[in-house]
Design a protein around this motif. Structure first.
Motif, PDB file in Angstrom:
ATOM      1  N   TYR A  39       0.848  -1.184   0.000  1.00  0.00           N
ATOM      2  CA  TYR A  39       0.000   0.000   0.000  1.00  0.00           C
ATOM      3  C   TYR A  39       0.880   1.228   0.000  1.00  0.00           C
ATOM      4  CZ  TYR A  39      -3.564   3.351   1.293  1.00  0.00           C
ATOM      5  OH  TYR A  39      -4.412   4.425   1.306  1.00  0.00           O
ATOM      6  N   HIS A  76      -6.565   9.237  -4.318  1.00  0.00           N
ATOM      7  CA  HIS A  76      -6.145   7.898  -4.748  1.00  0.00           C
ATOM      8  C   HIS A  76      -7.394   7.043  -4.936  1.00  0.00           C
ATOM      9  CE1 HIS A  76      -6.994   7.228  -0.516  1.00  0.00           C
ATOM     10  NE2 HIS A  76      -7.126   5.945  -0.815  1.00  0.00           N
ATOM     11  N   ASP A  88      -8.488   2.857  -4.319  1.00  0.00           N
ATOM     12  CA  ASP A  88      -8.017   1.587  -3.742  1.00  0.00           C
ATOM     13  C   ASP A  88      -8.237   0.507  -4.791  1.00  0.00           C
ATOM     14  OD1 ASP A  88      -7.182   2.531  -1.144  1.00  0.00           O
ATOM     15  OD2 ASP A  88      -9.291   2.960  -0.804  1.00  0.00           O
ATOM     16  N   HIS A  97     -10.676   9.101  -4.155  1.00  0.00           N
ATOM     17  CA  HIS A  97     -11.165   9.736  -2.935  1.00  0.00           C
ATOM     18  C   HIS A  97      -9.986  10.297  -2.158  1.00  0.00           C
ATOM     19  CE1 HIS A  97     -10.649   5.391  -2.078  1.00  0.00           C
ATOM     20  NE2 HIS A  97     -10.149   5.801  -0.937  1.00  0.00           N
ATOM     21  N   ARG A 113     -10.899  -4.566   4.020  1.00  0.00           N
ATOM     22  CA  ARG A 113     -10.665  -4.949   2.624  1.00  0.00           C
ATOM     23  C   ARG A 113     -10.609  -6.460   2.514  1.00  0.00           C
ATOM     24  NH1 ARG A 113      -6.894  -0.510   0.724  1.00  0.00           N
ATOM     25  NH2 ARG A 113      -7.530   1.207   2.048  1.00  0.00           N
TER      26      ARG A 113
END
Ligand SMILES: O=C(O)CCC(=O)C(=O)O
Ligand SMILES: [Mn+2]
Length: 196
Positions: free
Chosen positions: A68, A115, A117, A174, A192
């Motif tokens: 990440y 960004h 996800d 977002h 997630r």
């Protein structure tokens, strides 16, 4: 989907929001427990070739490792409080999650940039459940391709739940912008499901 989760009017997206998913009392307790029990770290990020402290504290818990923001995250084993939250969220989301990224915003100067996800470990249509405790902060969406669409902003309340499903991550980015107001701590959890 539970009636308390309102579908947000975003084209090319499937976003639901419930401002008071957790009661005030539950939310106060979760804020305190998470602040105390989570192993918060100040990580660095490389921006334009320069190492800088991330503008927030982070932690990663779950079953599987994950990359990440260019960071290799070795997850820590689940805490009971995190499993409890995961179950509550799974009950209404209809999805299953195997990891959670936590962010702690210390002041209005802590933030997260634009960004999506959309890492490939999250699969074709990432399903993300975002829980917030603490000071309400403005959260923005911006369309990646349709420049005529205005950005959409929500205030993520103490004890709120935001679900991002379907094509949302393909079409929208977002962010959690900085604010000049003197604001206190906010903790956000994004549950997630890592496929690989
Ligand atoms: O703090 C937030 O509400 C945003 C967190 C987020 O977008 C992320 O962790 O990917
Ligand atoms: Mn995100």
């Amino acid at each position: 989907m539970m009636p308390e989760l309102a579908l947000q009017p975003l084209p090319d997206a499937e976003v639901y929001y419930s401002p008071h998913f957790f009661s005030r009392e539950e939310s106060d307790n979760y804020l305190q427990e998470l602040q105390q029990q989570v192993n918060w770290k100040q990580e660095n990020i490389k921006l334009f070739g320069k190492e800088q402290p991330m503008p927030r504290l982070t932690a990663w818990y779950g079953d599987k490792g994950y990359t990440y923001s260019g960071l290799q995250n070795a997850p820590q084993p689940w805490l009971p409080v995190l499993l409890q939250l995961k179950e509550r969220v799974e009950q209404v989301s209809g999805a299953q999650y195997n990891s959670v990224l936590l962010n702690l915003y210390r002041t209005g100067q802590d933030s997260m940039g634009w960004h999506a996800d959309d890492e490939k470990e999250l699969g074709q249509e990432p399903d993300i459940a975002s829980v917030s405790f603490g000071i309400p902060r403005k959260f923005g969406f911006r369309h990646r391709f349709r420049k005529e669409l205005k950005n959409v902003y929500l205030v993520l309340e103490h004890g709120s739940l935001l679900l991002m499903k379907g094509a949302t991550q393909h079409y929208w980015q977002h962010a959690l912008p900085k604010t000049g107001k003197a604001v206190g701590i906010r903790i956000n959890l994004t549950f997630r499901n890592i496929k690989s």
